[in-house]
Design an enzyme around this catalytic site. Structure first.
Site, PDB file in Angstrom:
ATOM      1  N   TYR A  26       0.828  -1.208   0.000  1.00  0.00           N
ATOM      2  CA  TYR A  26       0.000   0.000   0.000  1.00  0.00           C
ATOM      3  C   TYR A  26       0.862   1.258   0.000  1.00  0.00           C
ATOM      4  O   TYR A  26       1.943   1.271   0.586  1.00  0.00           O
ATOM      5  CB  TYR A  26      -0.905   0.037   1.241  1.00  0.00           C
ATOM      6  CG  TYR A  26      -1.953  -1.069   1.278  1.00  0.00           C
ATOM      7  CD1 TYR A  26      -3.159  -0.936   0.602  1.00  0.00           C
ATOM      8  CD2 TYR A  26      -1.743  -2.251   1.990  1.00  0.00           C
ATOM      9  CE1 TYR A  26      -4.128  -1.937   0.644  1.00  0.00           C
ATOM     10  CE2 TYR A  26      -2.706  -3.256   2.035  1.00  0.00           C
ATOM     11  CZ  TYR A  26      -3.894  -3.090   1.356  1.00  0.00           C
ATOM     12  OH  TYR A  26      -4.843  -4.088   1.393  1.00  0.00           O
ATOM     13  N   TYR A  80      -2.897   2.704  -5.869  1.00  0.00           N
ATOM     14  CA  TYR A  80      -3.620   1.475  -5.516  1.00  0.00           C
ATOM     15  C   TYR A  80      -4.813   1.264  -6.448  1.00  0.00           C
ATOM     16  O   TYR A  80      -4.999   0.162  -6.993  1.00  0.00           O
ATOM     17  CB  TYR A  80      -4.091   1.581  -4.055  1.00  0.00           C
ATOM     18  CG  TYR A  80      -4.836   0.365  -3.556  1.00  0.00           C
ATOM     19  CD1 TYR A  80      -4.160  -0.804  -3.213  1.00  0.00           C
ATOM     20  CD2 TYR A  80      -6.215   0.384  -3.401  1.00  0.00           C
ATOM     21  CE1 TYR A  80      -4.841  -1.920  -2.740  1.00  0.00           C
ATOM     22  CE2 TYR A  80      -6.904  -0.723  -2.924  1.00  0.00           C
ATOM     23  CZ  TYR A  80      -6.215  -1.874  -2.593  1.00  0.00           C
ATOM     24  OH  TYR A  80      -6.895  -2.975  -2.128  1.00  0.00           O
TER      25      TYR A  80
HETATM   26  N1  LIG Z   1      -7.845  -5.334   3.558  1.00  0.00           N
HETATM   27  C1  LIG Z   1      -8.785  -4.755   2.861  1.00  0.00           C
HETATM   28  O1  LIG Z   1      -9.628  -4.012   3.404  1.00  0.00           O
HETATM   29  C2  LIG Z   1      -8.895  -4.984   1.379  1.00  0.00           C
HETATM   30  C3  LIG Z   1     -10.002  -4.466   0.679  1.00  0.00           C
HETATM   31  C4  LIG Z   1     -10.116  -4.692  -0.688  1.00  0.00           C
HETATM   32  C5  LIG Z   1      -9.160  -5.438  -1.345  1.00  0.00           C
HETATM   33  N2  LIG Z   1      -8.109  -5.944  -0.642  1.00  0.00           N
HETATM   34  C6  LIG Z   1      -7.131  -6.741  -1.381  1.00  0.00           C
HETATM   35  O2  LIG Z   1      -6.985  -7.986  -0.732  1.00  0.00           O
HETATM   36  C7  LIG Z   1      -5.629  -8.442  -0.877  1.00  0.00           C
HETATM   37  C8  LIG Z   1      -5.037  -8.702   0.499  1.00  0.00           C
HETATM   38  O3  LIG Z   1      -5.070  -7.497   1.230  1.00  0.00           O
HETATM   39  P1  LIG Z   1      -4.612  -7.417   2.746  1.00  0.00           P
HETATM   40  O4  LIG Z   1      -5.115  -6.134   3.265  1.00  0.00           O
HETATM   41  O5  LIG Z   1      -4.950  -8.674   3.428  1.00  0.00           O
HETATM   42  O6  LIG Z   1      -3.029  -7.268   2.557  1.00  0.00           O
HETATM   43  P2  LIG Z   1      -1.859  -7.269   3.638  1.00  0.00           P
HETATM   44  O7  LIG Z   1      -1.083  -6.013   3.450  1.00  0.00           O
HETATM   45  O8  LIG Z   1      -2.362  -7.585   5.009  1.00  0.00           O
HETATM   46  O9  LIG Z   1      -0.980  -8.511   3.132  1.00  0.00           O
HETATM   47  C9  LIG Z   1      -0.322  -8.440   1.920  1.00  0.00           C
HETATM   48  C10 LIG Z   1       0.721  -9.536   1.883  1.00  0.00           C
HETATM   49  O10 LIG Z   1       1.397  -9.433   0.635  1.00  0.00           O
HETATM   50  C11 LIG Z   1       2.775  -9.670   0.871  1.00  0.00           C
HETATM   51  N3  LIG Z   1       3.591  -9.054  -0.169  1.00  0.00           N
HETATM   52  C12 LIG Z   1       3.857  -7.740  -0.367  1.00  0.00           C
HETATM   53  N4  LIG Z   1       4.699  -7.582  -1.395  1.00  0.00           N
HETATM   54  C13 LIG Z   1       4.973  -8.828  -1.863  1.00  0.00           C
HETATM   55  C14 LIG Z   1       5.796  -9.316  -2.904  1.00  0.00           C
HETATM   56  N5  LIG Z   1       6.532  -8.492  -3.671  1.00  0.00           N
HETATM   57  N6  LIG Z   1       5.851 -10.650  -3.105  1.00  0.00           N
HETATM   58  C15 LIG Z   1       5.135 -11.511  -2.327  1.00  0.00           C
HETATM   59  N7  LIG Z   1       4.355 -11.088  -1.308  1.00  0.00           N
HETATM   60  C16 LIG Z   1       4.275  -9.768  -1.087  1.00  0.00           C
HETATM   61  C17 LIG Z   1       3.045  -9.051   2.242  1.00  0.00           C
HETATM   62  O11 LIG Z   1       4.227  -9.586   2.830  1.00  0.00           O
HETATM   63  C18 LIG Z   1       1.776  -9.429   2.995  1.00  0.00           C
HETATM   64  O12 LIG Z   1       1.903 -10.665   3.661  1.00  0.00           O
HETATM   65  C19 LIG Z   1      -4.906  -7.350  -1.649  1.00  0.00           C
HETATM   66  O13 LIG Z   1      -4.876  -7.658  -3.020  1.00  0.00           O
HETATM   67  C20 LIG Z   1      -5.749  -6.116  -1.391  1.00  0.00           C
HETATM   68  O14 LIG Z   1      -5.611  -5.144  -2.400  1.00  0.00           O
HETATM   69  C21 LIG Z   1      -7.937  -5.729   0.696  1.00  0.00           C
END
Ligand SMILES: NC(=O)c1ccc[n+]([C@@H]2O[C@H](COP(=O)([O-])OP(=O)(O)OC[C@H]3O[C@@H](n4cnc5c(N)ncnc54)[C@H](O)[C@@H]3O)[C@@H](O)[C@H]2O)c1
Length: 247
Positions: free
Chosen positions: A91, A152
């Site tokens: 993010y 994003y």
């Molecule tokens: N949390 C929300 O409210 C929300 C809402 C809508 C969509 N999303 C989407 O859901 C998905 C998960 O979101 P989240 O909030 O659980 O994310 P998060 O930030 O909690 O986890 C993301 C994970 O991705 C890993 N990561 C980052 N860069 C990386 C790389 N280069 N290679 C491999 N791994 C990598 C991180 O180490 C982490 O474990 C994302 O695609 C996000 O856009 C989340």
């Protein structure tokens, strides 16, 4: 269903929503590979505690060599990949003039390049089997176009475009490509970052189902899209946000 268990690779599953995707696919009977920059031991422990099969491989989805190593390890351990969940994200928030080119590239690199790199590495195994599922995680923010999230939301628009185009390429090979677009979801990390801001409550109040989205609300969509039942669904974006975005 094949006689062997299917194998799912879930990127970014060391924490957050990814942990729940991994747990659900394991509950559905798949071998699960957690591919994350961080060690995925906690997710492996959760999956195995629930009787599932999982391994964690440290992998950077923005690095082709790292993803090729992931592919090779999955081949050695499970014989190939059937399901790919492109979930990893990083993010960077702030207005256009506060963000740097480095911030922009970081988000686009994980959020869009990552899909290209993982798909290029893992699709050949699906093609060989004549069956595959790619599920890309977008976000309902693409439909909301909120300020302060330009990299994003641009990345998530890219995820949807990537999905539509790749679906057209792979449909004849038995491989479907779809998106899930969650709403703001309460995870340990998002609660830490936003819990005190009142954002969860403000957003929930605008939803048709007025309560905060939990990861458990999302996993049913993934389970369906990864299943044989979804064989004729491709190129689609499933918004799972309690009815905030209504197309
Ligand atoms: N949390 C929300 O409210 C929300 C809402 C809508 C969509 N999303 C989407 O859901 C998905 C998960 O979101 P989240 O909030 O659980 O994310 P998060 O930030 O909690 O986890 C993301 C994970 O991705 C890993 N990561 C980052 N860069 C990386 C790389 N280069 N290679 C491999 N791994 C990598 C991180 O180490 C982490 O474990 C994302 O695609 C996000 O856009 C989340």
């Amino acid at each position: 269903m094949p006689s062997r268990p299917r194998t799912a690779v879930v990127t970014g599953a060391a924490q957050g929503i990814g942990q729940f995707w991994a747990q659900r696919l394991a509950t559905d009977g798949m071998n699960v590979v957690i591919a994350d920059l961080s060690p995925g031991d906690e997710t492996v422990a959760r999956v195995t505690a629930a009787g599932g099969q999982a391994i964690a491989i440290v992998c950077d989805v923005t690095d082709e060599t790292s993803v090729q190593n992931l592919r090779d390890e999955v081949e050695d351990r499970f014989g190939g990949t059937d399901v790919l969940v492109n979930n990893a994200i990083t993010y960077a928030q702030g207005s256009l003039l506060k963000l740097t080119l480095k911030d922009w590239r970081k988000v686009l690199s994980v959020g869009v390049d990552g899909l290209f790199i993982t798909s290029r590495a893992l699709v050949p195994s699906m093609k060989e089997r004549g069956w595959g599922r790619i599920i890309n995680i977008a976000s309902n923010t693409f439909g909301l176009a909120m300020p302060g999230m330009v990299p994003y939301i641009t990345a998530k628009g890219g995820v949807i475009g990537f999905t539509r185009s790749l679906a057209s390429e792979l449909g004849a090979c038995g491989i479907t490509v779809n998106c899930i677009a969650p709403g703001l979801t309460r995870t340990e990390q998002s609660a830490q970052a936003l819990g005190a801001s009142g954002m969860f409550e403000r957003i929930a109040a605008m939803q048709a189902i007025p309560r905060t989205v939990k990861p458990e609300d999302l996993v049913g969509a993934l389970s369906f899209l990864a299943s044989d039942d979804a064989a004729f669904v491709t190129g689609q974006t499933f918004v799972v946000d309690g009815g905030l975005v209504r197309h």
